[in-house]
Design an enzyme around this catalytic site. Structure first.
Site, PDB file in Angstrom:
ATOM      1  N   GLU A 161       0.855  -1.192   0.000  1.00 34.88           N
ATOM      2  CA  GLU A 161       0.000   0.000   0.000  1.00 34.88           C
ATOM      3  C   GLU A 161       0.888   1.238   0.000  1.00 34.88           C
ATOM      4  O   GLU A 161       1.857   1.315   0.752  1.00 34.88           O
ATOM      5  CB  GLU A 161      -0.908   0.023   1.235  1.00 34.88           C
ATOM      6  CG  GLU A 161      -1.759   1.284   1.363  1.00 34.88           C
ATOM      7  CD  GLU A 161      -2.679   1.258   2.585  1.00 34.88           C
ATOM      8  OE1 GLU A 161      -3.090   0.141   2.989  1.00 34.88           O
ATOM      9  OE2 GLU A 161      -2.962   2.325   3.141  1.00 34.88           O
ATOM     10  N   GLU A 166      -2.780  11.184   3.096  1.00 34.70           N
ATOM     11  CA  GLU A 166      -3.912  11.002   3.994  1.00 34.70           C
ATOM     12  C   GLU A 166      -3.816  12.042   5.089  1.00 34.70           C
ATOM     13  O   GLU A 166      -2.736  12.530   5.427  1.00 34.70           O
ATOM     14  CB  GLU A 166      -3.993   9.585   4.555  1.00 34.70           C
ATOM     15  CG  GLU A 166      -2.807   9.106   5.329  1.00 34.70           C
ATOM     16  CD  GLU A 166      -2.968   7.656   5.778  1.00 34.70           C
ATOM     17  OE1 GLU A 166      -4.096   7.132   5.766  1.00 34.70           O
ATOM     18  OE2 GLU A 166      -1.945   7.045   6.153  1.00 34.70           O
TER      19      GLU A 166
END
Length: 280
Positions: A161, A166
């Site tokens: 990932e 974020e």
């Protein structure tokens, strides 16, 4: 002016320029071994120029609360139910709008949207970037990220990932760039924060991107290189040279990353996306 004086002045000027240039490199670099590349051949894009629903030739919707996928709360104790309704996701005025709402829906207290390009567009290496204005408030968790193309075959984090961006909505000046893999996932992930000076990510658009090549991933905000992650930085296998990855964009509500909303959280909250582009 004699030749000796002229040569002295030239040497002095060159020395000053060298010092200035060196200071510039030091101030802009976080690691003197970083690999900086220029990837400018556009190979995939969505400019969101057509009002209405999402272009499903480019994007898939993820629907639900994660239970049907075998990961209730999407594996993070998230509180929202993802939908494809125009109330949660639409294209308007040249922008993709992903909106989190506080409402009772399918057993959840919040709704939002999550989209991805699996099986539609997957790529190994390149520059992946998006121009985004973030939502804000305690409990908001907007993200622009990627998963390995075998994510439905192997158990996460074996697929890998890459979190290009974020954000905890309670921290409107800070984003994080992160990688997850075997032996360095969740709380043990390899991550670095970028703090926007004298500005906020929810009051204007910023470009979030990575340049990814063999043996490195560079993280950028507005073309400022703020971190590089290489195989030497991870305590487990480097799985980012193994396969293509696909793109994901979403706004989660609650979850392990930033915690749940509180009484001061204002709904609805929208993430505005001007474009998503991929270069090689």
């Amino acid at each position: 002016m004699n030749k000796k004086k002229k040569l002295y002045k030239m040497n002095k000027l060159n020395y000053i320029l060298l010092i200035v240039f060196s200071q510039f490199l030091i101030s802009c670099s976080t690691d003197e071994t970083q690999t900086v590349t220029t990837l400018n051949q556009l190979v995939w894009q969505d400019e969101f120029n057509t009002d209405g629903p999402l272009d499903t030739s480019k994007w898939n919707y993820d629907i639900g609360n994660g239970s049907e996928q075998g990961i209730p709360g999407w594996g993070n104790n998230e509180l929202q139910y993802y939908t494809s309704r125009p109330e949660n996701i639409s294209v308007q005025d040249g922008m993709l709008m992903i909106t989190a709402r506080e409402e009772s829906y399918e057993g959840s207290g919040f709704t939002s949207a999550r989209i991805q390009t699996k099986d539609l567009f997957e790529k190994k290496y390149g520059r992946f970037e998006a121009r985004i204005q973030l939502p804000w408030g305690q409990g908001m968790w907007p993200a622009f990220w990627m998963l390995g193309s075998n994510s439905d075959v192997v158990e996460w984090p074996a697929c890998g990932e890459i979190d290009i961006m974020e954000n905890r909505g309670s921290e409107p000046t800070i984003i994080n760039g992160t990688v997850h893999g075997p032996g360095y996932s969740a709380g043990e992930s390899i991550s670095k924060a970028y703090d926007l000076v004298n500005d906020r990510f929810d009051t204007g658009f910023h470009v979030f991107g990575i340049e990814w090549g063999q043996g490195y991933i560079n993280f950028y905000v507005d073309d400022v290189l703020y971190n590089q992650i290489t195989p030497e930085d991870v305590p487990g296998p480097w799985i980012f040279d193994n396969q293509p990855f696909y793109i994901i964009m979403n706004v989660a509500v609650g979850g392990n990353y930033g915690g749940p909303p509180n009484a001061n959280t204002i709904f609805p909250q929208t993430m505005y996306v001007d474009y998503v582009r991929v270069y090689q």
